[in-house]
Design an enzyme around this catalytic site. Structure first.
Site, PDB file in Angstrom:
ATOM      1  N   MET A  30      -0.207  -4.406  -7.495  1.00  0.00           N
ATOM      2  CA  MET A  30      -1.387  -4.236  -6.603  1.00  0.00           C
ATOM      3  C   MET A  30      -1.871  -2.973  -7.084  1.00  0.00           C
ATOM      4  O   MET A  30      -2.955  -2.410  -6.429  1.00  0.00           O
ATOM      5  CB  MET A  30      -1.271  -4.476  -5.293  1.00  0.00           C
ATOM      6  CG  MET A  30      -0.884  -5.765  -4.591  1.00  0.00           C
ATOM      7  SD  MET A  30      -1.472  -6.392  -3.016  1.00  0.00           S
ATOM      8  CE  MET A  30      -0.541  -5.074  -1.842  1.00  0.00           C
ATOM      9  N   LEU A  33       0.157   2.535  -9.548  1.00  0.00           N
ATOM     10  CA  LEU A  33       1.593   2.458  -9.974  1.00  0.00           C
ATOM     11  C   LEU A  33       2.364   3.707  -9.734  1.00  0.00           C
ATOM     12  O   LEU A  33       1.934   4.782 -10.012  1.00  0.00           O
ATOM     13  CB  LEU A  33       1.547   2.015 -11.438  1.00  0.00           C
ATOM     14  CG  LEU A  33       0.798   0.770 -11.667  1.00  0.00           C
ATOM     15  CD1 LEU A  33       0.755   0.312 -13.166  1.00  0.00           C
ATOM     16  CD2 LEU A  33       1.359  -0.525 -10.984  1.00  0.00           C
ATOM     17  N   HIS A  34       3.744   3.476  -9.794  1.00  0.00           N
ATOM     18  CA  HIS A  34       4.589   4.577  -9.488  1.00  0.00           C
ATOM     19  C   HIS A  34       5.735   4.346 -10.078  1.00  0.00           C
ATOM     20  O   HIS A  34       6.055   3.226 -10.814  1.00  0.00           O
ATOM     21  CB  HIS A  34       4.856   4.931  -7.973  1.00  0.00           C
ATOM     22  CG  HIS A  34       5.324   3.958  -7.140  1.00  0.00           C
ATOM     23  ND1 HIS A  34       6.216   3.015  -7.338  1.00  0.00           N
ATOM     24  CD2 HIS A  34       4.456   3.062  -6.270  1.00  0.00           C
ATOM     25  CE1 HIS A  34       6.323   2.168  -6.422  1.00  0.00           C
ATOM     26  NE2 HIS A  34       5.169   2.086  -5.751  1.00  0.00           N
ATOM     27  N   HIS A  37       7.242   0.889  -9.831  1.00  0.00           N
ATOM     28  CA  HIS A  37       6.650  -0.255 -10.837  1.00  0.00           C
ATOM     29  C   HIS A  37       7.225   0.092 -12.184  1.00  0.00           C
ATOM     30  O   HIS A  37       7.637  -0.740 -12.998  1.00  0.00           O
ATOM     31  CB  HIS A  37       5.317  -0.219 -10.642  1.00  0.00           C
ATOM     32  CG  HIS A  37       4.598  -0.482  -9.645  1.00  0.00           C
ATOM     33  ND1 HIS A  37       4.046   0.636  -8.732  1.00  0.00           N
ATOM     34  CD2 HIS A  37       4.377  -1.608  -8.628  1.00  0.00           C
ATOM     35  CE1 HIS A  37       3.574   0.165  -7.611  1.00  0.00           C
ATOM     36  NE2 HIS A  37       3.631  -1.201  -7.529  1.00  0.00           N
ATOM     37  N   GLN A  61      -2.966 -11.707   1.411  1.00  0.00           N
ATOM     38  CA  GLN A  61      -1.681 -11.086   1.956  1.00  0.00           C
ATOM     39  C   GLN A  61      -2.112  -9.952   2.995  1.00  0.00           C
ATOM     40  O   GLN A  61      -0.962  -9.426   3.408  1.00  0.00           O
ATOM     41  CB  GLN A  61      -0.505 -10.867   0.988  1.00  0.00           C
ATOM     42  CG  GLN A  61      -0.969  -9.507  -0.079  1.00  0.00           C
ATOM     43  CD  GLN A  61      -0.091  -9.418  -1.194  1.00  0.00           C
ATOM     44  OE1 GLN A  61      -0.099 -10.180  -2.093  1.00  0.00           O
ATOM     45  NE2 GLN A  61       0.868  -8.541  -1.069  1.00  0.00           N
ATOM     46  N   SER A 184       3.448   2.504  -2.893  1.00  0.00           N
ATOM     47  CA  SER A 184       1.845   3.080  -2.873  1.00  0.00           C
ATOM     48  C   SER A 184       1.363   3.416  -1.628  1.00  0.00           C
ATOM     49  O   SER A 184       0.882   4.459  -1.365  1.00  0.00           O
ATOM     50  CB  SER A 184       1.048   1.763  -3.392  1.00  0.00           C
ATOM     51  OG  SER A 184       1.504   1.358  -4.691  1.00  0.00           O
TER      52      SER A 184
HETATM   53  O1  PAF Z   1       4.749  -6.401  -4.310  1.00  0.00           O
HETATM   54  C1  PAF Z   1       3.457  -6.386  -4.313  1.00  0.00           C
HETATM   55  O2  PAF Z   1       3.078  -5.523  -4.960  1.00  0.00           O
HETATM   56  C2  PAF Z   1       2.571  -7.644  -4.001  1.00  0.00           C
HETATM   57  O3  PAF Z   1       2.910  -8.463  -2.840  1.00  0.00           O
HETATM   58  C3  PAF Z   1       2.709  -8.558  -5.228  1.00  0.00           C
HETATM   59  C4  PAF Z   1       3.732  -9.194  -5.705  1.00  0.00           C
HETATM   60  C5  PAF Z   1       2.086  -8.179  -6.531  1.00  0.00           C
HETATM   61  C6  PAF Z   1       1.530  -9.911  -4.971  1.00  0.00           C
HETATM   62  O4  PAF Z   1       0.474  -9.525  -4.655  1.00  0.00           O
END
Ligand code: PAF
Length: 281
Positions: A30, A33-34, A37, A61, A184
């Protein structure tokens, strides 16, 4: 590095790569990034010929009271991190769900407790976006962090149940210098909340140490953990079966100590392995 902002362009590129024999990997994110990721990208890079990172804050979500509107973003920094990690394509769709989209994916049992209980609808949103990402990105393999342990197990189950032709790779959690699991959402913490947030992993480590010293009784281990956590609200602190995430009384099989707690309005999750690692799929 390519950047695609429509589903059509992403799919066309990926199918083109596959038709030339390339194995395509996906790191779904999402954004913001860190190093956690980065660890996903580093784990996947040597396994694939083409690496995609998707950046999409998935509205499905988030609950109504959650941080969808405030979710942190920094596309310039994300691009730099992807570039340095040797990513071939960023997928950052401006529109991800087509008009008239009316499908959802539900994984049962595994989502009944823990974050599934605390965040109704969350895993349905995750399973739905991930299924569509797999389709749009036409990937052969995708990496997910153990930091979201329940999410990883849910996605593994979903991929198996639906016979999705995508291999799921679990990647160990990455901690910051003070031990807090990278997320994040850590950027929301005030300095004093951050200090108290350390007690979340300290509690889990204390339970892990006690296990290593021979304690197998879950109630006894949880009492040790609770004695350490200083949070505004503990959503859960549990030791669950490492595979089905069900409750256990004694640790005889691989298990996971899992925790979620609020520091101010910030909800953090963390987990550690107790009693051996499990296979992912
Ligand atoms: O873990 C996440 O960042 C999110 O739940 C994902 C897997 C990218 C789905 O939106």
């Amino acid at each position: 590095m390519e950047r695609f902002d429509t589903c059509e362009a992403m799919t066309a590129w990926s199918l083109g790569q596959r038709s030339e024999g390339a194995r395509v990997g996906l790191v779904p994110t999402m954004g913001f990034l860190h190093k956690g990721h980065q660890a996903l990208m580093d784990a996947l890079r040597p396994k694939v010929d083409r690496l995609i990172v998707s950046i999409f804050v998935n509205p499905l979500q988030f609950g109504p009271e959650e941080d969808f509107e405030q979710y942190p973003q920094d596309m310039l920094s994300d691009q730099r991190i992807c570039n340095e990690a040797g990513v071939d394509a960023i997928f950052s769709p401006t529109e991800f769900y087509p008009k008239g989209f009316s499908t959802s994916v539900s994984v049962h049992d595994l989502t009944a407790g823990l974050c599934g209980e605390a965040r109704p609808g969350h895993f349905e949103g995750v399973a739905t976006v991930v299924t569509r990402l797999f389709g749009v990105c036409a990937c052969d393999i995708a990496a997910f962090g153990e930091k979201d342990y329940q999410q990883l197990r849910v996605i593994g189950q979903m991929a198996r149940d639906l016979a999705l032709p995508v291999e799921i790779l679990g990647v160990p959690l990455v901690r910051d210098e003070d031990g807090i699991a990278l997320s994040s959402r850590n950027s929301y913490l005030s300095p004093s909340e951050r200090v108290r947030a350390r007690t979340l992993h300290q509690a889990l480590f204390k339970m892990q140490d006690a296990f290593q010293d021979g304690e197998r009784d879950v109630e006894a281990l949880l009492a040790k953990g609770h004695s350490v956590i200083d949070a505004d609200r503990v959503d859960y602190l549990q030791i669950v079966d490492g595979v089905n995430l069900g409750p256990i009384g004694k640790i005889t099989e691989p298990a996971r100590a899992v925790a979620a707690a609020f520091y101010g309005h910030v909800r953090l999750i963390d987990n550690v392995c107790i009693g051996g690692e499990v296979e992912w799929t």
